[in-house]
Scaffold this active site. Structure first.
Site, mmCIF file in Angstrom:
data_model
loop_
_atom_site.group_PDB
_atom_site.id
_atom_site.type_symbol
_atom_site.label_atom_id
_atom_site.label_comp_id
_atom_site.label_asym_id
_atom_site.label_seq_id
_atom_site.Cartn_x
_atom_site.Cartn_y
_atom_site.Cartn_z
ATOM 1 N N LYS A 37 0.807 -1.239 0.000
ATOM 2 C CA LYS A 37 0.000 0.000 0.000
ATOM 3 C C LYS A 37 0.830 1.274 0.000
ATOM 4 O O LYS A 37 0.378 2.293 -0.499
ATOM 5 C CB LYS A 37 -0.945 -0.004 1.199
ATOM 6 C CG LYS A 37 -0.240 0.141 2.532
ATOM 7 C CD LYS A 37 -1.202 -0.004 3.703
ATOM 8 C CE LYS A 37 -0.480 0.221 5.002
ATOM 9 N NZ LYS A 37 -1.141 -0.407 6.148
ATOM 10 N N ARG A 135 -6.686 0.353 17.583
ATOM 11 C CA ARG A 135 -7.221 0.526 16.239
ATOM 12 C C ARG A 135 -8.154 -0.652 16.039
ATOM 13 O O ARG A 135 -9.110 -0.796 16.797
ATOM 14 C CB ARG A 135 -6.115 0.657 15.179
ATOM 15 C CG ARG A 135 -6.631 1.347 13.901
ATOM 16 C CD ARG A 135 -5.562 1.569 12.851
ATOM 17 N NE ARG A 135 -5.213 0.335 12.145
ATOM 18 C CZ ARG A 135 -4.331 0.261 11.149
ATOM 19 N NH1 ARG A 135 -3.685 1.349 10.751
ATOM 20 N NH2 ARG A 135 -4.073 -0.880 10.554
HETATM 21 C C1 LIG Z 1 -0.149 -0.948 6.829
HETATM 22 C C2 LIG Z 1 -0.270 -2.189 7.594
HETATM 23 C C3 LIG Z 1 0.850 -3.014 7.771
HETATM 24 C C4 LIG Z 1 2.230 -2.627 7.288
HETATM 25 O O1 LIG Z 1 2.770 -1.628 8.132
HETATM 26 P P1 LIG Z 1 4.299 -1.168 8.016
HETATM 27 O O2 LIG Z 1 4.518 -0.354 9.230
HETATM 28 O O3 LIG Z 1 4.407 -0.366 6.755
HETATM 29 O O4 LIG Z 1 5.121 -2.385 7.980
HETATM 30 C C5 LIG Z 1 0.667 -4.203 8.438
HETATM 31 N N1 LIG Z 1 -0.530 -4.557 8.936
HETATM 32 C C6 LIG Z 1 -1.632 -3.778 8.803
HETATM 33 C C7 LIG Z 1 -2.919 -4.232 9.378
HETATM 34 C C8 LIG Z 1 -1.529 -2.561 8.125
HETATM 35 O O5 LIG Z 1 -2.623 -1.798 7.999
#
Ligand SMILES: *Cc1c(COP(=O)(O)O)cnc(C)c1O
Length: 362
Positions: A37, A135
């Site tokens: 993403k 969250r």
């Molecule tokens: C965005 C996201 C990740 C990845 O996070 P990073 O800090 O970029 O490694 C992993 N798990 C969830 C649920 C996320 O929303």
């Protein structure tokens, strides 16, 4: 054309090798998800991820991004993962493009079950447990709710409970430790005992958990990590340390100077509010060399840009302009020159999203 995001594929591959080694060899995980993403599922980077032998899952928060690489992922035998809790309006697309989705609402899981039945599929889900970051996830202290939810899921014909997961250090900035990750493992074991099942995955978080893997202290029973930022920028996001074997300059922003003039550092006249309704503060640096580059808040996050020329300061900017103080630089900048920046997460995400920024792969 500028502004452009320069993506160094060799460096990204090196970072991928490094985080895979940490996660699997040092952390003992049996699978790794790479998160797409942060670069809006860029097709070239998605291909790099798909082709990597140590990647097991390709994950994104948006179903639209996942749809762009579902076929590619399957061609390389990777499963696709939806990280954000699905919207009730998108369950058909989720079942179509996603192999494993993260869930916390039984009403949405019922909708997924119906959609999967219609599509003649079994859809996998990971049940999210909130271990304190506040969250997503069922709150860890509400064990009855967790068990009731599991019971109902196990009765659904077109849903497979693949495992449980936690997300930390996103909203509440809570650091992954033995207690919260160990707590998740305990919940997983309780579910397995109570229902006589085996969970295939206990997903222990994002790039803020990788520091534990690097120290070989990832709690026993955590079988998976989900990595975005650590792969792209080479840092652990709990303590912001640099991970061994990674680089932080695989992604560089290049922007072109459109004006360069000597002017005062203090604006002249009565101070009101800036283009964003904020009252700016200025530092008196005397007469300085001010360079305007053609990139702004519409494209990126000015506070997340780090000039490669350490003698350049970012003074501020507006939607389409960023103003630099280049007075102290050893380089004689002129109009048309290109200034380069390393990036932080937010700045990178916005650049990848802006249609005004071109991408260059090297
Ligand atoms: C965005 C996201 C990740 C990845 O996070 P990073 O800090 O970029 O490694 C992993 N798990 C969830 C649920 C996320 O929303």
């Amino acid at each position: 054309m500028y502004p452009r995001l320069v993506i160094d594929m060799k460096k990204l591959k090196g970072n991928l090798d490094a985080v895979a080694h940490i996660t699997k060899d040092k952390g003992g995980c049996d699978s790794m998800m790479i998160v797409t993403k942060c670069l809006c599922a860029d097709p070239m980077v998605s291909r790099l991820i798909a082709e990597h032998p140590m990647v097991d899952f390709m994950a994104d928060s948006r179903t639209k991004n996942i749809a762009s690489f579902t076929d590619l992922a399957h061609e390389y035998l990777k499963q696709t993962v939806l990280l954000r809790i699905p919207m009730p309006c998108e369950v058909e697309d989720v079942v179509k493009y996603v192999d494993l989705s993260f869930n916390s609402e039984i009403s949405t899981i019922r909708l997924l079950n119906e959609a999967a039945a219609k599509a003649g599929k079994v859809h996998k889900i990971l049940l999210m447990i909130d271990m304190g970051d506040l969250r997503e996830g069922i709150f860890f202290q509400n064990e009855d709710t967790i068990m009731e939810t599991v019971q109902e899921i196990l009765g659904m014909e077109n849903i497979e409970l693949y495992g449980v997961g936690v997300n930390l250090t996103c909203y509440g900035a809570i650091i992954p430790k033995e207690d919260n990750l160990g707590g998740l493992v305990k919940i997983a074991r309780k579910i397995e005992e109570k229902f006589g099942i085996k969970l295939k995955m206990v997903s222990g978080g994002n790039s803020s958990s990788i520091y534990l893997a690097d120290k070989e202290q990832l709690p026993e029973g955590i079988t998976n990590l989900r990595l975005g930022e650590s792969f792209l920028l080479g840092n652990d996001t709990a303590y912001l340390t640099k991970l061994p074997g990674t680089v932080d300059d695989a992604l560089i922003l290049e922007a072109q100077i459109v004006e360069l003039k000597e002017k005062p550092s203090l604006p002249i006249g009565d101070v009101g509010v800036d283009a964003f309704g904020e009252k700016p503060e200025y530092e008196d640096r005397g007469i300085i060399k001010r360079a305007i580059i053609a990139v702004g808040k519409q494209d990126t996050d000015l506070g997340g840009m780090i000039p490669l020329d350490e003698k350049v300061d970012i003074l501020g900017g507006s939607s389409d302009h960023t103003i630099l103080d280049v007075t102290k630089s050893d380089k004689e900048y002129k109009v048309g020159d290109v200034v380069s920046f390393k990036l932080e997460y937010g700045a990178m995400l916005k650049l990848a999203t802006s249609p005004y920024v071109t991408k260059e792969y090297i």
